[in-house]
Design an enzyme around this catalytic site. Structure first.
Site, PDB file in Angstrom:
ATOM      1  N   ASP A 120       0.868  -1.188   0.000  1.00 33.09           N
ATOM      2  CA  ASP A 120       0.000   0.000   0.000  1.00 33.09           C
ATOM      3  C   ASP A 120       0.904   1.237   0.000  1.00 33.09           C
ATOM      4  O   ASP A 120       2.140   1.123  -0.118  1.00 33.09           O
ATOM      5  CB  ASP A 120      -1.007  -0.050   1.163  1.00 33.09           C
ATOM      6  CG  ASP A 120      -0.393   0.215   2.538  1.00 33.09           C
ATOM      7  OD1 ASP A 120       0.834   0.384   2.625  1.00 33.09           O
ATOM      8  OD2 ASP A 120      -1.156   0.242   3.528  1.00 33.09           O
ATOM      9  N   THR A 135       2.476  -1.729   8.941  1.00 27.39           N
ATOM     10  CA  THR A 135       2.889  -2.688   9.972  1.00 27.39           C
ATOM     11  C   THR A 135       3.140  -4.088   9.417  1.00 27.39           C
ATOM     12  O   THR A 135       3.728  -4.929  10.097  1.00 27.39           O
ATOM     13  CB  THR A 135       1.789  -2.836  11.034  1.00 27.39           C
ATOM     14  OG1 THR A 135       0.588  -3.264  10.352  1.00 27.39           O
ATOM     15  CG2 THR A 135       1.526  -1.536  11.771  1.00 27.39           C
ATOM     16  N   CYS A 140       2.929  -3.310   4.053  1.00 26.76           N
ATOM     17  CA  CYS A 140       2.097  -2.164   4.435  1.00 26.76           C
ATOM     18  C   CYS A 140       2.796  -1.508   5.618  1.00 26.76           C
ATOM     19  O   CYS A 140       3.958  -1.827   5.893  1.00 26.76           O
ATOM     20  CB  CYS A 140       0.642  -2.565   4.710  1.00 26.76           C
ATOM     21  SG  CYS A 140       0.370  -3.618   6.135  1.00 26.76           S
ATOM     22  N   HIS A 171       6.477 -31.555   9.690  1.00 33.10           N
ATOM     23  CA  HIS A 171       6.177 -30.247   9.094  1.00 33.10           C
ATOM     24  C   HIS A 171       5.137 -30.385   7.978  1.00 33.10           C
ATOM     25  O   HIS A 171       4.212 -29.587   7.885  1.00 33.10           O
ATOM     26  CB  HIS A 171       7.447 -29.574   8.585  1.00 33.10           C
ATOM     27  CG  HIS A 171       8.450 -29.340   9.673  1.00 33.10           C
ATOM     28  ND1 HIS A 171       8.118 -28.694  10.843  1.00 33.10           N
ATOM     29  CD2 HIS A 171       9.751 -29.701   9.798  1.00 33.10           C
ATOM     30  CE1 HIS A 171       9.172 -28.649  11.632  1.00 33.10           C
ATOM     31  NE2 HIS A 171      10.183 -29.261  11.021  1.00 33.10           N
ATOM     32  N   HIS A 219       9.787 -24.417   8.239  1.00 33.55           N
ATOM     33  CA  HIS A 219       8.746 -25.164   8.974  1.00 33.55           C
ATOM     34  C   HIS A 219       7.335 -24.902   8.463  1.00 33.55           C
ATOM     35  O   HIS A 219       6.489 -25.785   8.524  1.00 33.55           O
ATOM     36  CB  HIS A 219       8.794 -24.821  10.473  1.00 33.55           C
ATOM     37  CG  HIS A 219       9.954 -25.455  11.181  1.00 33.55           C
ATOM     38  ND1 HIS A 219      10.093 -25.456  12.552  1.00 33.55           N
ATOM     39  CD2 HIS A 219      11.040 -26.113  10.704  1.00 33.55           C
ATOM     40  CE1 HIS A 219      11.204 -26.093  12.886  1.00 33.55           C
ATOM     41  NE2 HIS A 219      11.802 -26.491  11.779  1.00 33.55           N
TER      42      HIS A 219
HETATM   43  C1  RB5 Z   1      -2.053   2.696   6.497  1.00 35.97           C
HETATM   44  O1  RB5 Z   1      -2.052   3.885   7.184  1.00 35.97           O
HETATM   45  C2  RB5 Z   1      -1.841   1.529   7.463  1.00 35.97           C
HETATM   46  O2  RB5 Z   1      -2.972   1.355   8.252  1.00 35.97           O
HETATM   47  C3  RB5 Z   1      -1.494   0.267   6.709  1.00 35.97           C
HETATM   48  O3  RB5 Z   1      -0.355   0.494   5.953  1.00 35.97           O
HETATM   49  C4  RB5 Z   1      -1.191  -0.965   7.530  1.00 35.97           C
HETATM   50  O4  RB5 Z   1      -0.268  -0.692   8.533  1.00 35.97           O
HETATM   51  C5  RB5 Z   1      -2.335  -1.751   7.993  1.00 35.97           C
HETATM   52  O5  RB5 Z   1      -2.180  -2.832   8.603  1.00 35.97           O
END
Ligand code: RB5
Length: 149
Positions: free
Chosen positions: A8, A68, A66, A135, A99
């Protein structure tokens, strides 16, 4: 081998860095599904594109980014056949292949730096599934859960 990559808006800079790491290898074809630039997009849309590439067999592996890494990993794991592992350290990346036979790697661009991300990607690519015994049995159970739900 073909790898699909997508992020994203929070992950575009890291996506470009990861693509440079992938380009170190001659046997890799990289398909970038976007996004490009900083215009906000919704992470499930990108995750679905990469996950479909992998689930259909058009790409062997995928990389999703993204802010996180959490959103894209949750979304990708909704697709049958996808085992997406969110990794923020090298050991987890290695074990995700050995694994868990993870076929998509998720990274958090706001969590880790470029250098660590590169090492995580290298570890993930350099390790193979230890596809025998316990596994494989556990992966088979994951597939069974998918078919029941
Ligand atoms: C975007 O601001 C953020 O929410 C997205 O990149 C991500 O971290 C969502 O899990």
């Amino acid at each position: 081998m073909r790898i699909s990559i997508g992020s994203d808006h929070a992950g575009t800079a890291l996506k470009d860095e990861v693509k440079m790491v992938l380009m170190e290898r001659d046997n890799l074809e990289v398909k970038d599904v976007g996004t490009f630039g900083n215009e906000p997009v919704d992470y499930p849309d990108i995750a679905e594109k990469v996950a479909n590439e992998v689930a259909s067999g058009r790409s062997q592996f995928g990389i999703l980014i993204c802010g996180t890494g959490i959103g894209v990993s949750i979304a990708a794991n909704k697709i049958h056949g996808i085992r997406c592992a969110l990794c923020s350290d090298v050991f987890s990346a290695k074990m995700a292949r050995k694994h868990n036979d993870a076929n998509i790697l998720a990274l958090g661009a706001r969590v880790i730096g470029f250098g660590l991300a590169g090492e995580i990607v290298r570890a993930w690519l350099d390790n193979e599934f230890e596809g025998v015994g316990r596994h494989q049995r556990r992966i088979d159970k994951l597939t069974e859960i998918e078919s029941k739900n």
